[in-house]
Design an enzyme around this catalytic site. Structure first.
Site, PDB file in Angstrom:
ATOM      1  N   ARG A  63       0.867  -1.446  -0.071  1.00 20.94           N
ATOM      2  CA  ARG A  63       0.165   0.055  -0.051  1.00 20.94           C
ATOM      3  C   ARG A  63       0.863   1.139   0.128  1.00 20.94           C
ATOM      4  O   ARG A  63       0.493   2.056   0.729  1.00 20.94           O
ATOM      5  CB  ARG A  63      -0.678  -0.021   1.105  1.00 20.94           C
ATOM      6  N   GLU A  87      -4.498   4.037   6.418  1.00 18.65           N
ATOM      7  CA  GLU A  87      -4.294   3.792   4.851  1.00 18.65           C
ATOM      8  C   GLU A  87      -4.979   4.887   4.233  1.00 18.65           C
ATOM      9  O   GLU A  87      -4.498   5.333   3.107  1.00 18.65           O
ATOM     10  CB  GLU A  87      -4.938   2.314   4.477  1.00 18.65           C
ATOM     11  N   SER A 106     -10.492  -0.760   3.621  1.00 18.77           N
ATOM     12  CA  SER A 106      -9.696  -1.045   4.628  1.00 18.77           C
ATOM     13  C   SER A 106      -9.119   0.295   5.312  1.00 18.77           C
ATOM     14  O   SER A 106      -8.739   1.104   4.500  1.00 18.77           O
ATOM     15  CB  SER A 106      -8.336  -1.724   4.535  1.00 18.77           C
TER      16      SER A 106
END
Ligand code: EPU
Length: 338
Positions: free
Chosen positions: A164, A334, A238
């Protein structure tokens, strides 16, 4: 190309929270960016690029110029017996692009079906799901330098992809507007079916012949069971990354919590699912005012209707606090907070 003032961002973020941007413009073609460079509003205010708005939480109004990416178009740029190179402009919807490739039987991104967001945002955070990451098929991207107007090519290695992560999320943050992304896909599929319940789902579908389309369908079904549809319940997927811990830290954790799930990355690093940590702290499916965590996946923070970005951010801090207290692990966000 026009610049509008005081535009609501509610339709432009999948969390569905209310916020406004002081200035708003749609980028329909590269020339719009070149024109913008000479515009005093562009020169004098901060800028924010928005694609699908699926990885952002607005906790306040944005006091600058929002560039809404609407660059469309997909083309095959090269083909051999085994591979095809396909270039998509960054304002394309990611899932529509996946379906375009799936229909043509081009393999490589079927496991990334149904991820919300735009093509241009995909390399920024190296999107990943079900054992595949964008970096596995990524060839190059074209980007517009928002300071100089230069168009620059970034090859796979230049993007410094990680979990990520990419160079565009840290050292080059805010510097480039991604124009297009080129992927190298397989005409002879190499399916990745080992993650989680993919095989189980395919068995349940009772299909006669495995195909790119069937794998994509299976992934869509798995995601729909686990993750909320942002059109029905506001969310940004998420909310935190899965934390990566050292072997020695993990041994202590496992002694105390023998059921902890984990994925080994290498001899000394282990990824622990944040969803499990959050569930163990009692947050799964919990409602806090108009916000909360999703009933089937504690890692997904949701807006039950009228939550503000500030409320969601407060919940995120409370979750981080309890996870640190119980496990001594700091969850890293995130989603981008504005
Ligand atoms: N788990 C729990 N409780 C929960 C959620 C998960 O115990 O509430 C446990 C599961 O039982 C499983 C483990 O945690 O043992 C992992 O769960 P899951 O397979 O759902 O995946 P994840 O690690 O929570 C990651 C990605 C997702 C991606 C899935 C599937 C991150 C931050 N998230 O989630 O990506 O779809 O794997 O590959 O890496 C996203 O980035 O927005 C996203 C949705």
């Amino acid at each position: 190309m026009t610049i509008k003032s005081n535009v609501s961002l509610k339709p432009f973020n999948t969390f569905g929270v209310s916020a406004t941007t002081k200035y708003f413009t749609r980028i329909e073609k590269i020339a719009d960016l070149q024109t913008l460079l000479k515009n005093p509003i562009y020169q004098q205010t901060q800028k924010l690029i928005l694609g699908g708005g699926s990885n952002v939480l607005f906790t306040q109004d944005f006091e600058g110029l929002l560039l809404y990416n609407n660059l469309k178009g997909i083309q095959k740029v090269k083909e051999t017996k085994e591979h095809v190179w396909v270039k998509a402009n960054s304002g394309e919807n990611w899932h529509q692009f996946v379906l375009y490739c799936v229909e043509k039987n081009w393999a490589g991104i079927e496991n990334l079906s149904l991820i919300p967001g735009s093509v241009g945002a995909a390399p920024l955070q190296n999107i990943g799901a079900y054992g595949v990451e964008l970096k596995d098929v990524f060839k190059e991207l074209e980007a517009f330098d928002l300071q100089t107007g230069e168009i620059v090519i970034f090859k796979n290695q230049d993007c410094r992809f990680g979990y990520r992560e990419s160079v565009f999320k840290n050292v080059l943050k805010g510097r480039y507007f991604v124009l297009s992304v080129t992927l190298k896909l397989d005409k002879n599929p190499q399916y990745k079916l080992d993650y989680g319940v993919i095989r189980q789902q395919l068995d349940a579908m009772n299909i006669s012949k495995l195909s790119v389309k069937e794998v994509s369908n299976a992934i869509c079904i798995i995601r729909q069971k686990k993750l909320p549809n942002p059109k029905k319940i506001g969310n940004a997927g998420s909310f935190f990354k899965n934390p990566v811990v050292s072997q020695s830290f993990f041994e202590k954790l496992q002694n105390q919590f023998p059921d902890v799930p984990f994925y080994r990355l290498d001899a000394d690093t282990i990824k622990v699912p944040a969803g499990w940590l959050i569930e163990q702290c009692g947050w799964k499916g919990k409602k806090v005012g108009q916000t909360g965590t999703y009933k089937n996946q504690a890692l997904v923070l949701v807006n039950h209707g009228a939550a503000t970005g500030k409320e969601v951010a407060k919940l995120a801090r409370d979750i981080q606090f309890s996870v640190t207290e119980k496990f001594n692990i700091k969850l890293e966000q995130e989603v981008n907070t504005i």
